[in-house]
Scaffold this active site. Structure first.
Site, PDB file in Angstrom:
ATOM      1  N   ASP A  81      13.877  12.955   2.084  1.00  0.00           N
ATOM      2  CA  ASP A  81      13.345  11.606   2.594  1.00  0.00           C
ATOM      3  C   ASP A  81      13.318  11.828   4.173  1.00  0.00           C
ATOM      4  OD1 ASP A  81      13.492  10.285   0.397  1.00  0.00           O
ATOM      5  OD2 ASP A  81      15.648   9.646   0.867  1.00  0.00           O
ATOM      6  N   THR A 121       7.363   3.505 -10.076  1.00  0.00           N
ATOM      7  CA  THR A 121       7.579   4.498  -9.222  1.00  0.00           C
ATOM      8  C   THR A 121       7.076   4.115  -7.556  1.00  0.00           C
ATOM      9  OG1 THR A 121       7.908   6.832  -8.273  1.00  0.00           O
ATOM     10  CG2 THR A 121       6.019   6.264  -9.629  1.00  0.00           C
ATOM     11  N   ASN A 145      16.934   0.825  -3.216  1.00  0.00           N
ATOM     12  CA  ASN A 145      17.819   1.944  -3.429  1.00  0.00           C
ATOM     13  C   ASN A 145      18.162   2.046  -5.078  1.00  0.00           C
ATOM     14  OD1 ASN A 145      19.981   0.328  -4.710  1.00  0.00           O
ATOM     15  ND2 ASN A 145      20.366  -0.380  -2.387  1.00  0.00           N
ATOM     16  N   ARG A 149      16.507  -0.243  -7.832  1.00  0.00           N
ATOM     17  CA  ARG A 149      15.571   0.174  -8.861  1.00  0.00           C
ATOM     18  C   ARG A 149      15.831   0.129 -10.325  1.00  0.00           C
ATOM     19  NH1 ARG A 149      14.202   5.569  -6.844  1.00  0.00           N
ATOM     20  NH2 ARG A 149      15.846   5.473  -5.466  1.00  0.00           N
ATOM     21  N   CYS A 234       0.820  13.146   7.561  1.00  0.00           N
ATOM     22  CA  CYS A 234       0.347  12.018   6.566  1.00  0.00           C
ATOM     23  C   CYS A 234       0.922  12.379   5.272  1.00  0.00           C
ATOM     24  CB  CYS A 234      -1.369  12.403   6.331  1.00  0.00           C
ATOM     25  SG  CYS A 234      -1.894  11.463   4.940  1.00  0.00           S
TER      26      CYS A 234
END
Length: 304
Positions: A81, A121, A145, A149, A234
């Site tokens: 992340d 997803t 989180n 999900r 990007c």
């Protein structure tokens, strides 16, 4: 110096697990620590605009600000992340030993795999790879989180959702109804945890440095170099996995996908560990030369 190392953490179950894991390791080395829960950026009094701090990561931004404003000394992240460019003044202090790198499908029965189905997803990488393999399926967006999900999957009529195995295993909520997606190339640094600290804080950087796992550190930096060279700031559907075997050979597999999954440009190579400097960049440049540059241009046009 008898300094208490303040560990910044968000309040999700996985974030707390990661922070407590680092806390336990530091305490085992004799350091004093304190967990500091950090609320959203709206709760923080900022004098400097975010763009001036160079902060871009949506999942890491809150903790970056807390560190730069002196509220915490370190932050612990799922490394996948973390943007490849860290904010000015923040540096990587340690990469912990990697866990499971795989993506898994949590499902409600697998019959749909041979027919039509709906998968959830929030990841462009997962979506593109799923559509590449199952072009007749529908992919819907899924955010939050891991606990959120999992609940959304239960509450909706989707056939399944894709998760990182490591996160579910760490907080022990991995169900029995899953499939290992061995064919799916994970996100760069998936399964690894990164601890960041202030560049000027030599005491803390030294303390955290003792937790660094050399092999994982080397593997994930090849992957992130591949990512950084390809994406140029990007977001894009990019997968990368580097693994060192017993013969000190690094095996690398990486790929760039179109957003709809119809195009796939991949690379697979091996190299001696003592020659990996700029190897990730080299692999990315080969992808770009094989049509990746044009594909990245198309992706940026759609996303920007």
């Amino acid at each position: 110096m008898n300094k208490v190392i303040r560990i910044g953490t968000r309040d999700s179950e996985l974030a707390l697990w990661q922070a407590k894991t680092v806390q336990a390791a530091l305490q085992k080395l004799g350091h004093q620590t304190q967990l500091v829960p950090v609320k959203s950026t709206g709760d923080l009094n900022l004098d400097v605009p975010l763009y001036e701090m160079g902060i871009t990561g949506i999942f890491t931004k809150t903790l970056d600000i807390a560190m730069l404003t002196g509220k915490v000394d370190i932050a612990v992240h799922s490394m996948k992340d973390v943007p490849t460019a860290l904010p000015k003044g923040i540096v990587e202090a340690a990469v912990l030993k990697r866990a499971n790198t795989k993506d898994i499908l949590i499902h409600k029965g697998t019959e749909f795999l041979e027919a039509e189905g709906t998968i959830a997803t929030g990841s462009l990488r997962r979506k593109s790879q799923w559509l590449n393999r199952y072009p007749n399926h529908k992919v819907v967006d899924l955010r939050g989180n891991v606990n959120t999900r999992m609940q959304k999957l239960e509450d909706n009529d989707w056939n399944g959702a894709i998760f990182a195995a490591a996160g579910l295993e760490r907080i022990e909520i991995k169900p029995e109804n899953f499939i290992d997606l061995d064919w799916m190339i994970p996100a760069p640094a998936q399964g690894a945890m990164l601890v960041v600290a202030l560049e000027k804080d030599e005491f803390t950087r030294t303390a955290i440095g003792a937790l660094n796992h050399h092999q994982t550190d080397l593997e994930v930096h090849v992957e992130r170099e591949f990512l950084r060279t390809l994406e140029g700031g990007c977001t894009a559907p990019i997968g990368a996995l580097a693994k060192i075997d017993n013969d000190d050979i690094l095996h690398f597999k990486g790929a760039l996908f179109s957003l709809d999954g119809s195009q796939k440009i991949e690379i697979e190579k091996r190299i001696a560990v003592d020659r990996v400097a700029e190897f990730g960049k080299f692999c990315a440049e080969e992808i770009l030369a094989k049509g990746g540059a044009e594909l990245m241009k198309q992706i940026k046009e759609v996303l920007n």
